[in-house]
Design a protein around this motif. Structure first.
Motif, mmCIF file in Angstrom:
data_model
loop_
_atom_site.group_PDB
_atom_site.id
_atom_site.type_symbol
_atom_site.label_atom_id
_atom_site.label_comp_id
_atom_site.label_asym_id
_atom_site.label_seq_id
_atom_site.Cartn_x
_atom_site.Cartn_y
_atom_site.Cartn_z
ATOM 1 N N GLY A 77 10.959 3.948 -15.581
ATOM 2 C CA GLY A 77 9.880 3.826 -14.612
ATOM 3 C C GLY A 77 10.392 4.143 -13.219
ATOM 4 O O GLY A 77 11.605 4.165 -12.964
ATOM 5 N N PHE A 78 9.456 4.391 -12.291
ATOM 6 C CA PHE A 78 9.831 4.736 -10.924
ATOM 7 C C PHE A 78 8.951 3.961 -9.952
ATOM 8 O O PHE A 78 7.732 3.891 -10.111
ATOM 9 N N LEU A 79 9.581 3.403 -8.936
ATOM 10 C CA LEU A 79 8.901 2.912 -7.749
ATOM 11 C C LEU A 79 9.153 3.928 -6.650
ATOM 12 O O LEU A 79 10.318 4.259 -6.350
ATOM 13 N N TYR A 80 8.101 4.440 -6.022
ATOM 14 C CA TYR A 80 8.296 5.498 -5.037
ATOM 15 C C TYR A 80 7.195 5.436 -3.986
ATOM 16 O O TYR A 80 6.112 4.897 -4.224
ATOM 17 N N GLY A 81 7.487 5.986 -2.829
ATOM 18 C CA GLY A 81 6.512 6.027 -1.752
ATOM 19 C C GLY A 81 7.204 6.247 -0.424
ATOM 20 O O GLY A 81 8.434 6.314 -0.329
ATOM 21 N N GLY A 120 0.781 -1.224 0.000
ATOM 22 C CA GLY A 120 0.000 0.000 0.000
ATOM 23 C C GLY A 120 0.816 1.278 0.000
ATOM 24 O O GLY A 120 0.350 2.305 -0.501
ATOM 25 N N TRP A 121 2.037 1.256 0.524
ATOM 26 C CA TRP A 121 2.829 2.474 0.627
ATOM 27 C C TRP A 121 3.636 2.759 -0.639
ATOM 28 O O TRP A 121 4.198 3.855 -0.778
ATOM 29 N N LEU A 122 3.683 1.817 -1.572
ATOM 30 C CA LEU A 122 4.557 1.933 -2.737
ATOM 31 C C LEU A 122 3.731 2.135 -4.005
ATOM 32 O O LEU A 122 2.710 1.471 -4.211
ATOM 33 N N ARG A 123 4.191 3.057 -4.865
ATOM 34 C CA ARG A 123 3.514 3.340 -6.137
ATOM 35 C C ARG A 123 4.496 3.143 -7.297
ATOM 36 O O ARG A 123 5.707 3.158 -7.109
#
Length: 316
Positions: A87-91, A74-77
Motif C-alpha cells: 500500500g501507499f500513503l502519498y500526497g 485532506g492532503w494525504l491519500r
C-alpha cells in the motif's frame, strides 16, 4: 485461584502485545509543496515464523487515519492495488499543514486474521534550497498511480523529461490519479490504464518545446482532434505515454488547468456531469478581437450588443 492466575497471564500477554505495537513507530519528514510517498509493505508489519527466516506470501490490507479522526488529513491519500501488493500513503502537504501529525496504520492479515498497528509521526516543514517557480503537469496515460509512486519510476520520468526542459534540477511536486480528476475506470482490457497526473517543478524556465505544446494554438488544434504542436523529440516515449493535449504550465502561480484535463482517462469528448464549463484561451482572444472591432454599419462609440462565441476558435 487457578482462574485468577489465568486472568493475570492473559493481562500480561495483552500488555506485552500492546507494548510491541507501541514500539512500531516511525518518524517521517514531509516537505511543503513536494510529493510525499510512504510505502506500506508486508515485511514491516508481518514477522516470519520462528522456524524460518523467509516471510511467506500473505494477503494484507491496511487502514490508515489521522490520530483522533476517522479519516486521513485532506492532503494525504491511500492506495493499494490488491492485498498481495504493498500500500501507499502519498500526497503533497500545503503551508497550512505544517507541524506535527500522527497517522495510525492498522494492517490486517487476511490469511491468519492477525492485526498489527504502527504509528507514523509526520513532521511537516518547509523545504530548503531554491524555489521551484516553474511548474508543469503532465497526464501520463500509460501508468496507474501506484506504478509511479516508487522512487525508481519517478526518477526515470524526471530523467526522460530532462531532455525537454532547460538544464536544472527537476523535482516531482505532486502525483494524482486520473480517477481523482474525474477520470473513468477503463475497460478490463490488457494494457489499459487509469492514467496519472505528474506535476514537476524547476528553478529553470520552460523550454521552447514546452511553451509551444502548451500554447493556445496547440490547444486549439487538440480541440479539433489534431495533434498538438511538439517542436522537439519526445524523450518520454515509449516508456511514458504522455497526453500532450493535457499539458499545463503555471509559472509563479496556482495551476491553471486546461479544460480538457477534466475529461479523465476516457477520451469520450465530454465533461463529467457537474463539471463547470470553461472558456478556451483562444475563445477569449477571439471574443476580445470582436469586442474591440467596430461592427459593419455601426457608428463608432455606439453600444455593442456583445460578442457571441463560436464553436471553433479559428473561425473568429
Amino acid at each position: 485461584m487457578a482462574a485468577v492466575f489465568d486472568w493475570i497471564a492473559l493481562l500480561v500477554a495483552l500488555w506485552l502485545t500492546l507494548g510491541d505495537t507501541q514500539l512500531q513507530q516511525a518518524t517521517l519528514h514531509p516537505l511543503v509543496g513536494h510529493i510525499f510517498v510512504h510505502t506500506l509493505d508486508h515485511e514491516t508489519f508481518l514477522r516470519p515464523p520462528e522456524d524460518t527466516a523467509v516471510l511467506p506470501s500473505a494477503s494484507v490490507t491496511y487502514h490508515a487515519h489521522l490520530q483522533g479522526h476517522p479519516d486521513l488529513p485532506g492532503w494525504l491519500r491511500y492506495t493499494q492495488r490488491s492485498p498481495t501488493k504493498p500500500g501507499f500513503l502519498y500526497g503533497t502537504a500545503t503551508a497550512e499543514d505544517r507541524g506535527r501529525q500522527i497517522i495510525e496504520v492498522t494492517a490486517y492479515n487476511r490469511d491468519t486474521f492477525d492485526t498489527t498497528q504502527q504509528k507514523l509521526v509526520l513532521l511537516i516543514q518547509d523545504p530548503e534550497g531554491p524555489r521551484l517557480p516553474y511548474q508543469a503537469e503532465f497526464l501520463v496515460r500509460s501508468h496507474d498511480v501506484e506504478e509511479v509512486l516508487p522512487s525508481a519510476p519517478s526518477s526515470r520520468f524526471l530523467t526522460a523529461l530532462g531532455g525537454l526542459w532547460e538544464p536544472g534540477e527537476l523535482r516531482v511536486l505532486n502525483i494524482t490519479s486520473a480517477l481523482d480528476r474525474g477520470g473513468r475506470v477503463p475497460l478490463p482490457i490488457e494494457g489499459r490504464k487509469e492514467g496519472v497526473y505528474i506535476k514537476v517543478g524547476s528553478a529553470s524556465p520552460f523550454s521552447t518545446c514546452l511553451k509551444m505544446v502548451a500554447s493556445p494554438d496547440s490547444h486549439a488544434r487538440c480541440a479539433q482532434g489534431q495533434p498538438p504542436l511538439l517542436s522537439c523529440y519526445d524523450t518520454l516515449a515509449p516508456h511514458f505515454r504522455v497526453d500532450w493535449c493535457n499539458v499545463s504550465l503555471h509559472p509563479d502561480g496556482p495551476p491553471q488547468h486546461h479544460p480538457r484535463e477534466h475529461r479523465g482517462a476516457a477520451a469520450d469528448g465530454g465533461l463529467p456531469r457537474g463539471a463547470p464549463a470553461s472558456l478556451h484561451p483562444a475563445h477569449v482572444q477571439c471574443a476580445h478581437r470582436r469586442a474591440t472591432a467596430t461592427p459593419r454599419g455601426q457608428r463608432p462609440g455606439a453600444p455593442h450588443p456583445g460578442p457571441a462565441l463560436r464553436a471553433r476558435p479559428e473561425s473568429c
